[in-house]
Enzyme design. Structure first.
Site, PDB file in Angstrom:
ATOM      1  N   HIS A  37       0.839  -1.197  -0.052  1.00 33.09           N
ATOM      2  CA  HIS A  37      -0.103   0.075  -0.073  1.00 33.09           C
ATOM      3  C   HIS A  37       0.760   1.344  -0.060  1.00 33.09           C
ATOM      4  O   HIS A  37       0.317   2.488  -0.034  1.00 33.09           O
ATOM      5  CB  HIS A  37      -0.873   0.003   1.492  1.00 33.09           C
ATOM      6  CG  HIS A  37      -0.326   0.441   2.491  1.00 33.09           C
ATOM      7  ND1 HIS A  37       0.570  -0.497   3.203  1.00 33.09           N
ATOM      8  CD2 HIS A  37      -0.275   1.409   2.980  1.00 33.09           C
ATOM      9  CE1 HIS A  37       0.880   0.130   4.390  1.00 33.09           C
ATOM     10  NE2 HIS A  37       0.821   1.562   4.367  1.00 33.09           N
TER      11      HIS A  37
HETATM   12  C1  UD1 Z   1      -1.989   6.006   5.295  1.00 33.58           C
HETATM   13  C2  UD1 Z   1      -0.626   6.827   5.878  1.00 33.58           C
HETATM   14  C3  UD1 Z   1       0.464   5.598   5.638  1.00 33.58           C
HETATM   15  C4  UD1 Z   1       0.061   4.299   6.479  1.00 33.58           C
HETATM   16  C5  UD1 Z   1      -1.357   3.818   6.243  1.00 33.58           C
HETATM   17  C6  UD1 Z   1      -1.860   2.739   6.785  1.00 33.58           C
HETATM   18  C7  UD1 Z   1      -0.321   9.019   5.273  1.00 33.58           C
HETATM   19  C8  UD1 Z   1       0.446  10.024   4.457  1.00 33.58           C
HETATM   20  N1  UD1 Z   1      -0.403   7.691   4.885  1.00 33.58           N
HETATM   21  O1  UD1 Z   1      -1.799   5.874   3.820  1.00 33.58           O
HETATM   22  O2  UD1 Z   1       1.673   6.220   6.334  1.00 33.58           O
HETATM   23  O3  UD1 Z   1       1.041   3.565   6.239  1.00 33.58           O
HETATM   24  O4  UD1 Z   1      -2.182   4.894   6.270  1.00 33.58           O
HETATM   25  O5  UD1 Z   1      -2.722   1.823   6.097  1.00 33.58           O
HETATM   26  O6  UD1 Z   1      -1.098   9.490   6.363  1.00 33.58           O
HETATM   27  N2  UD1 Z   1      -9.222   4.622   1.516  1.00 33.58           N
HETATM   28  C9  UD1 Z   1     -10.420   4.143   1.361  1.00 33.58           C
HETATM   29  N3  UD1 Z   1     -11.061   3.575   2.475  1.00 33.58           N
HETATM   30  C10 UD1 Z   1     -10.389   3.648   3.824  1.00 33.58           C
HETATM   31  C11 UD1 Z   1      -9.230   4.528   3.772  1.00 33.58           C
HETATM   32  C12 UD1 Z   1      -8.409   4.734   2.616  1.00 33.58           C
HETATM   33  O7  UD1 Z   1     -11.170   3.937   0.439  1.00 33.58           O
HETATM   34  O8  UD1 Z   1     -10.858   3.094   4.817  1.00 33.58           O
HETATM   35  C13 UD1 Z   1      -8.494   5.298   0.555  1.00 33.58           C
HETATM   36  C14 UD1 Z   1      -8.607   6.840   0.358  1.00 33.58           C
HETATM   37  O9  UD1 Z   1      -9.597   7.224  -0.020  1.00 33.58           O
HETATM   38  C15 UD1 Z   1      -7.379   7.335  -0.323  1.00 33.58           C
HETATM   39  C16 UD1 Z   1      -6.467   5.969  -0.336  1.00 33.58           C
HETATM   40  O10 UD1 Z   1      -7.315   4.994   0.169  1.00 33.58           O
HETATM   41  O11 UD1 Z   1      -7.980   7.218  -1.874  1.00 33.58           O
HETATM   42  C17 UD1 Z   1      -5.485   5.989   0.393  1.00 33.58           C
HETATM   43  O12 UD1 Z   1      -5.971   6.729   1.844  1.00 33.58           O
HETATM   44  P1  UD1 Z   1      -4.967   7.629   2.757  1.00 33.58           P
HETATM   45  O13 UD1 Z   1      -5.361   7.803   4.116  1.00 33.58           O
HETATM   46  O14 UD1 Z   1      -4.707   8.888   2.098  1.00 33.58           O
HETATM   47  O15 UD1 Z   1      -3.538   6.811   2.908  1.00 33.58           O
HETATM   48  P2  UD1 Z   1      -3.122   5.464   2.958  1.00 33.58           P
HETATM   49  O16 UD1 Z   1      -2.555   4.908   1.908  1.00 33.58           O
HETATM   50  O17 UD1 Z   1      -4.176   4.760   3.739  1.00 33.58           O
HETATM   51  N1  UDP Z   2      -3.403  -5.388   9.331  1.00 33.33           N
HETATM   52  C1  UDP Z   2      -4.694  -5.719   9.537  1.00 33.33           C
HETATM   53  N2  UDP Z   2      -5.594  -6.233   8.394  1.00 33.33           N
HETATM   54  C2  UDP Z   2      -4.927  -6.053   7.128  1.00 33.33           C
HETATM   55  C3  UDP Z   2      -3.674  -5.686   6.953  1.00 33.33           C
HETATM   56  C4  UDP Z   2      -2.971  -5.222   7.852  1.00 33.33           C
HETATM   57  O1  UDP Z   2      -5.288  -5.678  10.814  1.00 33.33           O
HETATM   58  O2  UDP Z   2      -5.756  -6.443   6.381  1.00 33.33           O
HETATM   59  C5  UDP Z   2      -2.736  -4.530  10.501  1.00 33.33           C
HETATM   60  C6  UDP Z   2      -1.259  -5.240  10.427  1.00 33.33           C
HETATM   61  O3  UDP Z   2      -1.390  -6.401  11.030  1.00 33.33           O
HETATM   62  C7  UDP Z   2      -0.601  -3.930  11.146  1.00 33.33           C
HETATM   63  C8  UDP Z   2      -1.460  -2.890  10.871  1.00 33.33           C
HETATM   64  O4  UDP Z   2      -2.198  -3.191  10.133  1.00 33.33           O
HETATM   65  O5  UDP Z   2      -0.804  -4.112  12.780  1.00 33.33           O
HETATM   66  C9  UDP Z   2      -0.312  -2.301   9.754  1.00 33.33           C
HETATM   67  O6  UDP Z   2      -1.039  -1.426   8.972  1.00 33.33           O
HETATM   68  P1  UDP Z   2      -0.603  -0.822   7.550  1.00 33.33           P
HETATM   69  O7  UDP Z   2       0.315  -1.695   6.826  1.00 33.33           O
HETATM   70  O8  UDP Z   2      -1.720  -0.435   6.880  1.00 33.33           O
HETATM   71  O9  UDP Z   2       0.203   0.392   7.825  1.00 33.33           O
HETATM   72  P2  UDP Z   2       1.802   0.879   8.210  1.00 33.33           P
HETATM   73  O10 UDP Z   2       2.144   0.002   9.335  1.00 33.33           O
HETATM   74  O11 UDP Z   2       2.522   0.395   7.000  1.00 33.33           O
HETATM   75  O12 UDP Z   2       1.832   2.227   8.693  1.00 33.33           O
END
Ligand code: UD1
Ligand code: UDP
Length: 358
Positions: free
Chosen positions: A205
């Site tokens: 992601h």
């Molecule tokens: C964010 C964090 C990243 C973290 C990740 C954990 C920032 C800059 N990035 O990235 O560091 O590793 O969360 O998972 O804060 N979306 C949905 N449904 C949701 C959540 C997101 O559709 O429930 C979509 C959003 O609308 C957007 C995309 O996913 O289009 C990215 O979401 P965003 O929260 O901007 O960043 P992440 O990639 O989730």
């Molecule tokens: N995780 C989860 N379900 C999933 C994928 C990840 O519960 O389908 C958990 C994972 O075990 C970890 C956390 O989410 O505890 C990590 O989140 P993510 O990889 O989105 O973010 P990052 O750590 O890179 O910021």
């Protein structure tokens, strides 16, 4: 005894899992109370609600609805709304986690109102300023007065940045994600549906992979070849990645599932043959569950895993990914030195916040 009021800011999936542990300890303390604010950054049921339900996290006291848009727009909207909440609730301290836009918005809103900030996962660095997370964590550390470092490397990073001579406290407390992994491993449940035997658990992601068409294409090609030739790949697909793949002409052939709850995730970690990821948290969780990890990034903040030979950094090159996967498949690793504190981080954090007082 004066009651200390902490306002905790969360918004993204990993922050729910981390806050769960600290909140549990705060609820047992008689000198601290917690108000929880959810920015709304993650909002799908399986990216947010599921964690509150499964892990018995109290419902947020303040629920914002800020998500999507550019980084600046998202952070700016959060900043304005968090500031309003801080003025209304007058906390003694703001607590933030990790390196997301929610983290930075919370820390900045508090600092501008002269409210002390505690940062959990302070001091981590990838030294890659192209990553939104690196900007968020550096700025958050700068405005924090309690810097809770998970690792020795994080403490060293802050020392090199001159924190030793500041009034801020830099404390190595261990990693709250290990606390969660230890507690919930016992309650693991398999995800719904049939799963292939002997699978690789993959997650994907990070913006630097998903938003770069060349990197995304190479990673998808590697996953397809691994899945067809070496071992089935089980991939709970993050909504960001799902959207970007749907918009491209790439085809991903793996055992794709929707994002799962934490209890299903620890089951997958416990039963897989290898972890292949670009997540921050999942790199450590592989280690907690004794599995080797191949990380599809050019840098990692968790350098001790590389030094311990538990994790291999391969970037986004197709051949490099496949080569590392074939060499590491089925390999077990051991946490001989308790690199992440052994599961006591939340207790230490709450005790330090209590000492710091109001
Ligand atoms: C964010 C964090 C990243 C973290 C990740 C954990 C920032 C800059 N990035 O990235 O560091 O590793 O969360 O998972 O804060 N979306 C949905 N449904 C949701 C959540 C997101 O559709 O429930 C979509 C959003 O609308 C957007 C995309 O996913 O289009 C990215 O979401 P965003 O929260 O901007 O960043 P992440 O990639 O989730
Ligand atoms: N995780 C989860 N379900 C999933 C994928 C990840 O519960 O389908 C958990 C994972 O075990 C970890 C956390 O989410 O505890 C990590 O989140 P993510 O990889 O989105 O973010 P990052 O750590 O890179 O910021």
């Amino acid at each position: 005894m004066t009651m200390q009021r902490i306002l905790t800011i969360i918004g993204a999936r990993p922050q729910f899992i981390k806050a769960c542990m600290v909140s549990r300890v705060i609820r047992q303390a008689d000198d601290i109370e917690e108000i929880m604010l959810h920015t709304g950054q993650h909002f799908d049921a399986n990216m947010s609600d599921i964690f509150f339900n499964q892990l018995s996290i109290p419902r947020p006291d303040i629920q914002l609805n800020v998500h999507g848009g550019s980084h600046g727009e998202m952070t700016g909207r959060m900043l304005a709304e968090i500031e309003r909440a801080l003025i209304k609730h007058k906390p003694d301290r703001v607590l933030v986690y990790g390196d997301t836009n929610s983290t930075l918005a919370g820390a900045l809103a508090a600092a501008k109102l002269h409210i002390p900030v505690a940062h959990i996962e302070a001091g981590l660095r990838s030294f890659n300023m192209e990553m939104p997370e690196e900007i968020n964590r550096i700025l958050t550390d700068q405005v924090s007065d309690l810097l809770f470092c998970p690792t020795e490397a994080a403490v060293q990073n802050l020392n090199k940045e001159g924190f030793a001579s500041k009034s801020a406290q830099v404390l190595q407390v261990g990693d709250v994600m290990q606390d969660s992994a230890l507690l919930f491993a016992e309650q693991a449940i398999p995800p719904a549906g049939e799963l292939p035997e002997g699978f690789i658990l993959a997650t994907l992601h990070r913006a630097e992979n998903t938003d770069d068409p060349e990197r995304l294409e190479a990673i998808v090609a590697a996953l397809n070849e691994i899945n067809s030739t070496f071992a089935p790949v089980v991939l709970p697909l993050h909504p960001r990645t799902r959207k970007l793949i749907a918009q491209s002409d790439l085809e991903l052939h793996a055992h794709l599932i929707d994002p799962v709850g934490y209890l299903e995730m620890v089951w997958l970690l416990d039963h897989c043959e290898l972890v292949l990821t670009d997540s921050g948290g999942v790199q450590k969780e592989a280690f907690f569950f004794g599995k080797a990890c191949v990380t599809m990034r050019d840098q990692t903040e968790w350098v001790e895993l590389i030094n311990a030979g538990a994790n291999e950094l391969v970037g986004a090159g197709k051949d490099k990914i496949i080569d590392a996967v074939t060499r590491n498949l089925g390999r077990k690793v051991q946490d001989a030195e308790q690199l992440y504190g052994g599961g006591k981080a939340a207790e230490r954090i709450v005790s330090e916040m209590a000492k710091a007082g109001t």
